[in-house]
Motif scaffolding. Sequence first.
Motif, short mmCIF file in Angstrom:
data_model
loop_
_atom_site.label_atom_id
_atom_site.label_comp_id
_atom_site.label_asym_id
_atom_site.label_seq_id
_atom_site.Cartn_x
_atom_site.Cartn_y
_atom_site.Cartn_z
N ALA B 203 0.80 -1.23 0.00
CA ALA B 203 0.00 0.00 0.00
C ALA B 203 0.84 1.29 0.00
O ALA B 203 0.57 2.19 -0.81
N VAL B 207 0.87 4.17 -3.19
CA VAL B 207 0.65 5.61 -3.02
C VAL B 207 1.85 6.41 -3.53
O VAL B 207 1.68 7.48 -4.13
N ALA B 216 -4.85 5.13 -7.38
CA ALA B 216 -4.31 4.43 -6.22
C ALA B 216 -5.45 3.89 -5.36
O ALA B 216 -5.40 2.74 -4.90
N ALA B 217 -6.48 4.70 -5.16
CA ALA B 217 -7.62 4.27 -4.34
C ALA B 217 -8.34 3.11 -5.01
O ALA B 217 -8.72 2.13 -4.35
N LEU B 220 -6.25 -0.05 -4.55
CA LEU B 220 -6.32 -0.57 -3.17
C LEU B 220 -7.70 -1.13 -2.86
O LEU B 220 -7.83 -2.10 -2.12
N ARG B 221 -8.73 -0.53 -3.46
CA ARG B 221 -10.08 -1.05 -3.22
C ARG B 221 -10.26 -2.41 -3.90
O ARG B 221 -10.87 -3.32 -3.32
#
Lengths: 419, 419
Positions: B203, B207, B216-217, B220-221
């Motif tokens: 993670a 970022v 990035a979100a 990660l999701r």
Amino acid sequence: MARLTDRIAAANADALDRLARAAPVLSGVKDARTLVPALSGRTLLHAGPPIAPAAMCGPMRGAVLGAALVEGWADTADEAARLLDSGAITLLCTHDHGAVGPMAGIISPTMPLFEVHDATTGRVACCPINEGIGAVLRFGAYDTTVLERLRWIRETLGPAIDAALQKLGGLPLIPLMARALAMGDEMHQRNIAATALFVRALAPHVVEAALPAATAAAVLRFLADNDQFFLNVAMAACKCVADGLRDIPYCTVVTAMSRNGVEFGLRVSGLGAAWFTAPAPVPDGLYFPGYGAADANPDMGDSAIVETVGLGGMAMAAAPAVAGFVGLRSAQDALVTTTRMSEITVGPNPHFKIPALDFAGTPTGIDIRRVVELETEPVINTGIAHRRAGVGQIGAGVARAPLACFQQALAAFAERYAT
Amino acid sequence: MARLTDRIAAANADALDRLARAAPVLSGVKDARTLVPALSGRTLLHAGPPIAPAAMCGPMRGAVLGAALVEGWADTADEAARLLDSGAITLLCTHDHGAVGPMAGIISPTMPLFEVHDATTGRVACCPINEGIGAVLRFGAYDTTVLERLRWIRETLGPAIDAALQKLGGLPLIPLMARALAMGDEMHQRNIAATALFVRALAPHVVEAALPAATAAAVLRFLADNDQFFLNVAMAACKCVADGLRDIPYCTVVTAMSRNGVEFGLRVSGLGAAWFTAPAPVPDGLYFPGYGAADANPDMGDSAIVETVGLGGMAMAAAPAVAGFVGLRSAQDALVTTTRMSEITVGPNPHFKIPALDFAGTPTGIDIRRVVELETEPVINTGIAHRRAGVGQIGAGVARAPLACFQQALAAFAERYAT
């Protein structure tokens, strides 16, 4: 009139039922003074039952000095010590203010705290953010590195986690904790699964919280480097659940076990806010190289709140990897520990189940009557602190909640309820 | 001249020693055609032993059509089908090209693959990125959602993970996998711990990889929503390790078990690239509501590479939560399964240890002689696919590697080495 044993049975069943209905949610990170109104002026909270400044152990005294420096009440440790010794700093118990803190458990007004609220009852509990390992405030360290980290936690980490939690809309903790228990955490000495699940749930929201990328990366790295990060969240959740069991008449279930580094204290549901205390034991366990029992501080911290609701030592069988770490010899010993604990508890935990025991719930709700009758002391998985401020953790082991506390509590219970 | 049994013992010890020295590292994500030179023109890889297009099962055929659409070889499924049936698409085995793929295991030239390299030997192996659950290519689905997700994986997810891995400098996989095994994953039907540890490690670097925050979100999701994400990384790691055991003269250890949805195939170290095949079994297990054995496709995919090096069914005792999911009754059954598997394997795994067995290594190195002698078939924890393309997973269970494959292999071994 119902017989006393029937009343107790009904009260204890009520306690377990309240525990089953609890739904703690990590709802944000807030300043301690926002969550704890008593934290006005030069006031601090500390772990365990009440203790006078002069009686404090080394690590707790060091943590008080560090907190005074972070708050700007003093410019030097000497100045902070004079404030403390002159009575200019008010010290209150965490447990009286909906809070818990690991080890020294010092909470100062501007410290950011995890805020957990029970979706069922609205009850709130809180705990500081885990600082990591090594030289940290909770072990009484207050050098520049420690204070700078605390400022970073206050200015950057706390607000970032809060922003992510607001994006997420709060994080329900029981499902995450139940899952982590099935992944080998007992959530006292081992929190790696819970921490990893926490990071996985939060990471997208950290990124979406409109932080500078460098900040988001620093936050995620701090979480990635700390296997025990979740412990403090678990403590707040357990405090939230345990406080829901307080003040049930006729109830013989323990609602708090805590240590201030000098004394071990116990609270019982049917006996309100009274503490039943005995000298804090030195944990029995394994020491890091270069240290031994002579260096150990007696047991310290509010973290035994996790054992109070069926985790930690109660859930040893869920975490055979912890067994060796705290001085047991085998996975079989871990199973035996959990089985012994089921003899002094009201029933299986409705939330937390152990795969190796075919998903039996962990032993939950310590019954003071059973502890006294069987002379079986509850097991607490705990870190061992050096008795000198700031050295930090020197080992890990098992502490046993002193039988004397339970005997005193049972005597008080008999006086109050037996007619 | 040494006796044959001594030579076999020495060869098998060599195999386990190579396995002990393997150090697979996830080094990046690259285009399939970069990692697999054979993927030029209209060429695809598929799971399992070789199979002619006309003989393919429904899900594998569907996956071929989907891959042809993603690659732009056809504009419609009908057109793709005509290409396939006319012989215009070349189909090769994953296992012959350093690759593995779950279920249909279709790998097309522009598909991003996890690249794992062994830090000890430099050997490389690869596997596609996990698509998630539901309608996905590996189960033969090829609707618009599936194709769009594959394009997003190719354009966004793959490059993002690669960029993060470059920032990280590669991710050593044995420590992560060993840790996940101690957290209740057997790494075939359960990968939640490994996935969470993977996300936690990656993670901060996602970022820092200078991606737009929204990307990035989203990355990660995607990782946060897929408990099996790590399976494909584990498969690449296990392929990398297993390929290191190939072609040891006199070695009776299995180096690949795989299924194409019609046939089950086996490779043995001392017998090179030869496949020993038998009809693929239908797994024995539990079905999702509304489905039953009549809907099930015979066993499919390269994922049994994890059992080949001591994970999955071999490690059942590490994952009592899987036991129920694949149709066993209790944690005790999981222990029994692992104990049975130790009777047909060369020795305990030097990397992967089971806390509940006091950290004994998982049974590793399937010995074809022991399988035939004891008539104990290796256990494979597996998902069950619907026999119709694109329906997806309909259950999970235990498949047993057919004894007939081992009997054939042992006969071939005797012919080759007995003098």
